[in-house]
Design an enzyme around this catalytic site. Structure first.
Site, PDB file in Angstrom:
ATOM      1  N   PHE A 183       0.971  -1.191  -0.025  1.00  0.00           N
ATOM      2  CA  PHE A 183       0.017  -0.010   0.039  1.00  0.00           C
ATOM      3  C   PHE A 183       0.843   1.207   0.124  1.00  0.00           C
ATOM      4  CE2 PHE A 183      -1.676  -3.134   3.290  1.00  0.00           C
ATOM      5  CZ  PHE A 183      -2.500  -3.788   2.400  1.00  0.00           C
ATOM      6  N   CYS A 184       2.196   1.255  -0.646  1.00  0.00           N
ATOM      7  CA  CYS A 184       2.986   2.420  -0.784  1.00  0.00           C
ATOM      8  C   CYS A 184       3.391   2.795   0.751  1.00  0.00           C
ATOM      9  CB  CYS A 184       2.217   3.523  -1.369  1.00  0.00           C
ATOM     10  SG  CYS A 184       1.671   3.143  -3.313  1.00  0.00           S
TER      11      CYS A 184
END
Length: 327
Positions: A183-184
């Site tokens: 999720f970055c």
């Protein structure tokens, strides 16, 4: 200078930035608030802090004047004008007015917060209640409780990890949209998945990169599954999501459960398995067999080997498509 990334909070909570005396910049995403339009956000800038945003280059629409034969240009005076390169997304911006009217009809962000937080809490309780036949929990939730975003990892009754790629594909087949991976947020991912720096480096050197399907390496997950609830979600969505995890991943006594064998619906419909494809070498051609033994982690010898380069890094078909010609 202090900058706050309020993208996640602004999606479901009221933000009173006038009380943030020590905050200079606040960034948020309209996409996270409304679900549309994509790629549109905003940066709130305290006027007294605007001068710190300096730039040596320029794009179309940001200069008051420029010399073509010398390296010289003068930026426009307004902070927005000199920071927004090119044509702004005016068609997307035009959609913001009806989107804000919709929020008002729903009762504002306070009502949305109550609704989305309740959905998140219900999903956490229902997910925690899912157990395998031996009493072990299906899911381990990561991070602090509360909120509208739930990140978790699924486990089999044996305690082995269920890879996020498997979850993602089954969810897509059931028209469920969720997010998988890190999720970055590599820092939180490494902390909650309890990965050492050496393990992260080893995974990278073995060929694991963002966006690939190497979801379990050396028995440990490389990412997680994340579910986010917005104002458009309902109680029925939570029920459908929990039913999905129960149907496909909860193991019942005697090997029951949809993830362990064909469903009653499949048997009644006359669907039969005619052939099995085994891929001993990842990304290479398959072996076509009529029967095959199943090991602890799936089909025996399936994807047990991989082609590597001179540095020992794994090579897959995305990097070298001709691998699929090897059989």
């Amino acid at each position: 200078f202090v900058m706050v990334d309020a993208a996640a909070a602004a999606a479901h909570s009221e933000l009173h930035v006038d009380g943030w005396a020590h905050v200079d910049f606040v960034a948020f995403s309209f996409y996270k608030i409304f679900g549309y339009p994509t790629g549109l956000g905003a940066l709130l800038i305290r006027n007294a802090s605007a001068d710190v945003l300096r730039r040596d280059t320029f794009g179309g629409g940001t200069v008051a004047g420029v010399l073509a034969l010398e390296r010289h240009h003068v930026l426009r005076e307004g902070i927005a004008e000199r920071m927004e390169d090119g044509t702004v997304s005016f068609l997307a911006i035009a959609q913001l007015e009806p989107a804000f009217r919709l929020l008002s009809r729903l009762g504002g962000m306070r009502r949305i917060q109550e609704h989305t937080f309740a959905l998140g809490a219900l999903f956490r309780r229902r997910l925690a209640a899912l157990r395998h036949h031996n009493g072990s929990a299906l899911a381990r939730v990561h991070g602090p409780g509360g909120g509208t975003v739930v990140a978790f990892t699924l486990y089999r009754a044996s305690g082995h990890v269920i890879g996020y790629a498997e979850v993602d594909r089954l969810a897509a087949l059931n028209r469920i949209h969720l997010r998988t991976g890190c999720f970055c947020n590599p820092g939180a991912c490494q902390m909650y998945l309890e990965q050492s720096n050496e393990e992260v480096r080893a995974n990278l050197e073995s060929g694991h990169v963002c966006w690939d399907d190497n979801d379990v390496l050396n028995g440990k997950p490389t990412g997680a599954v994340r579910v986010s609830f917005g104002f458009m979600n309902s109680w029925e969505d939570v029920q459908a999501l929990v039913a999905f995890f129960e149907k496909y991943f909860v193991e019942r006594e005697g090997g029951g459960g949809a993830a362990a064998g064909p469903s009653h619906e499949s048997r009644r419909s006359g669907i039969r398995l005619r052939r099995i494809c085994v891929y001993p070498i990842k990304s290479c051609g398959p072996m076509m067999v009529d029967e095959w033994r199943v090991g602890e982690h799936g089909l025996l010898y399936d994807r047990e080997w991989v082609v590597v380069d001179e540095r020992g890094r794994a090579i897959n078909a995305k990097v070298e498509p001709r691998l699929c010609l090897i059989s």
